[in-house]
Design a protein around this motif. Structure first.
Motif, PDB file in Angstrom:
ATOM      1  N   PHE A  59     -68.312  11.530  61.499  1.00  0.00           N
ATOM      2  CA  PHE A  59     -69.394  12.180  62.236  1.00  0.00           C
ATOM      3  C   PHE A  59     -69.488  13.662  61.882  1.00  0.00           C
ATOM      4  CE2 PHE A  59     -71.162  14.435  65.913  1.00  0.00           C
ATOM      5  CZ  PHE A  59     -72.318  13.710  66.165  1.00  0.00           C
ATOM      6  N   ILE A  60     -68.355  14.386  61.945  1.00  0.00           N
ATOM      7  CA  ILE A  60     -68.434  15.828  61.703  1.00  0.00           C
ATOM      8  C   ILE A  60     -68.732  16.135  60.241  1.00  0.00           C
ATOM      9  CG2 ILE A  60     -67.014  16.440  63.686  1.00  0.00           C
ATOM     10  CD1 ILE A  60     -64.640  16.831  61.793  1.00  0.00           C
ATOM     11  N   GLU A  61     -68.279  15.274  59.337  1.00  0.00           N
ATOM     12  CA  GLU A  61     -68.614  15.496  57.931  1.00  0.00           C
ATOM     13  C   GLU A  61     -70.108  15.302  57.700  1.00  0.00           C
ATOM     14  OE1 GLU A  61     -67.385  13.957  53.439  1.00  0.00           O
ATOM     15  OE2 GLU A  61     -66.956  12.677  55.170  1.00  0.00           O
ATOM     16  N   THR A  62     -70.673  14.229  58.250  1.00  0.00           N
ATOM     17  CA  THR A  62     -72.086  13.919  58.040  1.00  0.00           C
ATOM     18  C   THR A  62     -72.980  14.946  58.706  1.00  0.00           C
ATOM     19  OG1 THR A  62     -71.557  11.566  57.936  1.00  0.00           O
ATOM     20  CG2 THR A  62     -73.844  12.147  58.340  1.00  0.00           C
ATOM     21  N   GLN A  63     -72.655  15.357  59.920  1.00  0.00           N
ATOM     22  CA  GLN A  63     -73.466  16.374  60.604  1.00  0.00           C
ATOM     23  C   GLN A  63     -73.257  17.744  59.976  1.00  0.00           C
ATOM     24  OE1 GLN A  63     -75.764  15.657  63.016  1.00  0.00           O
ATOM     25  NE2 GLN A  63     -75.191  13.548  62.536  1.00  0.00           N
ATOM     26  N   GLY A  64     -72.006  18.077  59.673  1.00  0.00           N
ATOM     27  CA  GLY A  64     -71.703  19.416  59.172  1.00  0.00           C
ATOM     28  C   GLY A  64     -72.305  19.729  57.825  1.00  0.00           C
ATOM     29  N   MET A  65     -72.474  18.729  56.970  1.00  0.00           N
ATOM     30  CA  MET A  65     -72.974  19.027  55.627  1.00  0.00           C
ATOM     31  C   MET A  65     -74.420  19.504  55.645  1.00  0.00           C
ATOM     32  SD  MET A  65     -73.219  15.236  53.980  1.00  0.00           S
ATOM     33  CE  MET A  65     -74.247  13.958  54.703  1.00  0.00           C
ATOM     34  N   MET A  66     -75.147  19.271  56.750  1.00  0.00           N
ATOM     35  CA  MET A  66     -76.519  19.779  56.816  1.00  0.00           C
ATOM     36  C   MET A  66     -76.568  21.296  56.994  1.00  0.00           C
ATOM     37  SD  MET A  66     -78.620  16.759  58.800  1.00  0.00           S
ATOM     38  CE  MET A  66     -77.337  16.214  59.920  1.00  0.00           C
ATOM     39  N   SER A  67     -75.394  21.922  57.167  1.00  0.00           N
ATOM     40  CA  SER A  67     -75.347  23.388  57.241  1.00  0.00           C
ATOM     41  C   SER A  67     -74.998  24.009  55.893  1.00  0.00           C
ATOM     42  CB  SER A  67     -74.308  23.830  58.272  1.00  0.00           C
ATOM     43  OG  SER A  67     -72.998  23.620  57.782  1.00  0.00           O
ATOM     44  N   TYR A  68     -74.740  23.182  54.881  1.00  0.00           N
ATOM     45  CA  TYR A  68     -74.322  23.720  53.589  1.00  0.00           C
ATOM     46  C   TYR A  68     -75.510  24.405  52.909  1.00  0.00           C
ATOM     47  CZ  TYR A  68     -70.270  20.604  54.046  1.00  0.00           C
ATOM     48  OH  TYR A  68     -69.136  19.965  54.479  1.00  0.00           O
TER      49      TYR A  68
END
Length: 468
Positions: free
Chosen positions: A109-118
């Motif tokens: 979950f945190i990987e999938t959501q977090g990558m949209m901030s890259y």
């Protein structure tokens, strides 16, 4: 496809915010800055505190606190940096396999959501669409499936769609084109006014939908293309030029296996006034975001607020126009189990409505008041969304809860799933009363995620995040 506000920060500001959030998260969770030394018990303790931090409502909307999509993305990115640090610094730790298994759902979950901030060194977001690969790579891999039919990208057609006064000419072109096609490949046009979301260029609720079925593909399979041009509805006057167009392609290989591709585009003219169509993801300022936030199925059912006849001054909606909408919705049901290519949809959690409601659930949703046994039974019967929505088309995060997405972007100031229930459009053939629909949505969303009396988030999503 959905449009969401991008984070309005430049590269340096975001970098500073990212570092600050990382330090805040460590302070908030009371953890050491050396996660590679943690035991499994410490990791589980950290996860519990991170879940609370990530899922804390921070967006105020008319006195309500809603989950902020952008905050979840940023906080998930911060949490995942700690995970990456641990993975990089202790790759041979024998406890890693067990920890990864225990934390599997949360890490996903945190990987999938977090990558949209890259973002890159120019401050351009690189994974705004929510795919593990960059947006550009997604376009490189999907562009062969997203080609516009020759007539729809022609100068005459795009000129006709540039003004409400010539929309009828665009319709006439399609009718002429259809005369040359076999019956199973004839295009279907539906012009309508959406009751949910403005176009990606935020200009209009009007749509000029062209459905292109059974187009032969180079691998011996076929494509269905759902192409929606933003268009002014009668009586609507926009202050900006209408430019956006979106496409969903359902590709069937020769064995009948399906996969979906979704892309937003803009129609633009060059200095010679010649039209071109470019994908938003390649623009320096991409107005589009993760389609899956709303497109839990690749093609969403059509529920027009108004069906439009651009080729007639008669405002009467005839039976033929209504039949077209019904026919298209019947075809959309064929895609319910079709996955969106490259998208890690499993990492968004379980589907809403995958738990049976209890009497206490209904009382809570009705602000402590009981209801009749008949209404209670009807609501419980209607609550099992997972009978249809599972696996590839789960109604999961963020559509399953109240977030700032619905408040900021939808005409009704609430999300797509809630709007469908409130209007009696879901579940299908629903006969629930207005009050029963209100209680149904509250039951579903509160069961999925809510704050406990202690301030900790609880519900289906949280339980799933804690599962291995």
């Amino acid at each position: 496809m959905p449009l969401f506000r991008r984070l309005n920060s430049n590269y340096l500001l975001l970098s500073a915010c990212f570092v600050l959030l990382f330090k805040v998260s460590l302070t908030y969770t009371g953890q050491s800055e050396e996660p590679f030394r943690w035991s499994q018990a410490q990791w589980i303790s950290w996860r519990e505190k991170q879940i609370r931090w990530i899922l804390t409502p921070t967006f105020e909307a008319n006195g309500r606190q809603l989950i902020s999509r952008e905050e979840v993305i940023l906080r998930s990115a911060v949490a995942y940096q700690q995970v990456r640090q641990w993975m990089n610094l202790a790759p041979e730790n024998p406890s890693n396999t067990k920890i990864r298994s225990t934390m599997r759902h949360f890490f996903a979950f945190i990987e999938t959501q977090g990558m949209m901030s890259y973002f890159d060194k120019n401050g351009t977001y690189t994974h705004a669409l929510g795919y593990p690969e960059t947006d550009k790579t997604y376009w490189d891999n999907s562009s062969s499936f997203m080609a516009f039919p020759k007539m729809l990208r022609g100068q005459e057609f795009l000129n006709n769609l540039s003004s409400q006064s010539s929309y009828s000419k665009a319709l006439e072109q399609i009718r002429d084109w259809n005369s040359k096609l076999p019956d199973d490949q004839k295009w279907i046009v539906l012009a309508y006014r959406s009751q949910f979301l403005k176009s990606a260029d935020t200009t209009t609720y009007g749509r000029f939908l062209v459905y292109v079925p059974n187009e032969p593909s180079s691998d011996g399979g076929s494509n269905d293309r759902w192409i929606q041009f933003a268009a002014e509805a009668p009586g609507e006057r926009t202050t900006k030029e209408v430019k956006s167009v979106s496409m969903v392609t359902i590709h069937r290989d020769p064995h009948g296996h399906q996969k979906a591709f979704l892309v937003d585009f803009m129609r633009e003219r060059d200095s010679s006034r010649l039209w071109s169509i470019r994908p938003n993801m390649l623009a320096a300022k991409n107005p589009s975001k993760n389609c899956y936030d709303c497109h839990k199925s690749p093609v969403l059912p059509l529920y027009p607020k108004q069906i439009i006849r651009f080729d007639s001054t008669d405002s009467h909606v005839d039976a033929e126009a209504l039949a077209i909408a019904t026919k298209l919705n019947e075809r959309i049901t064929n895609y319910q189990s079709c996955p969106i290519e490259y998208l890690p949809s499993d990492a968004y959690g379980p589907s809403i409505g995958s738990r049976a409601l209890t009497d206490d659930d209904i009382v809570r949703a009705n602000d402590g008041h009981s209801i009749s046994l008949k209404s209670e039974t009807r609501i419980k019967d209607a609550s099992r969304c997972d009978k249809c929505h599972r696996e590839a088309n789960s109604i999961n995060y963020p559509a399953a809860i109240d977030t700032n997405i619905g408040f900021l972007n939808f005409e009704a100031k609430k999300g797509f799933a809630q709007t469908l229930i409130d209007k009696g459009l879901m579940p299908p053939q629903s006969s629930l009363s207005i009050d029963e629909r209100r209680i149904l949505w509250r039951c579903l969303s509160l069961n999925y995620l809510r704050q406990s009396d202690l301030g900790d988030p609880i519900g289906q999503l949280v339980d799933w995040l804690k599962e291995s």
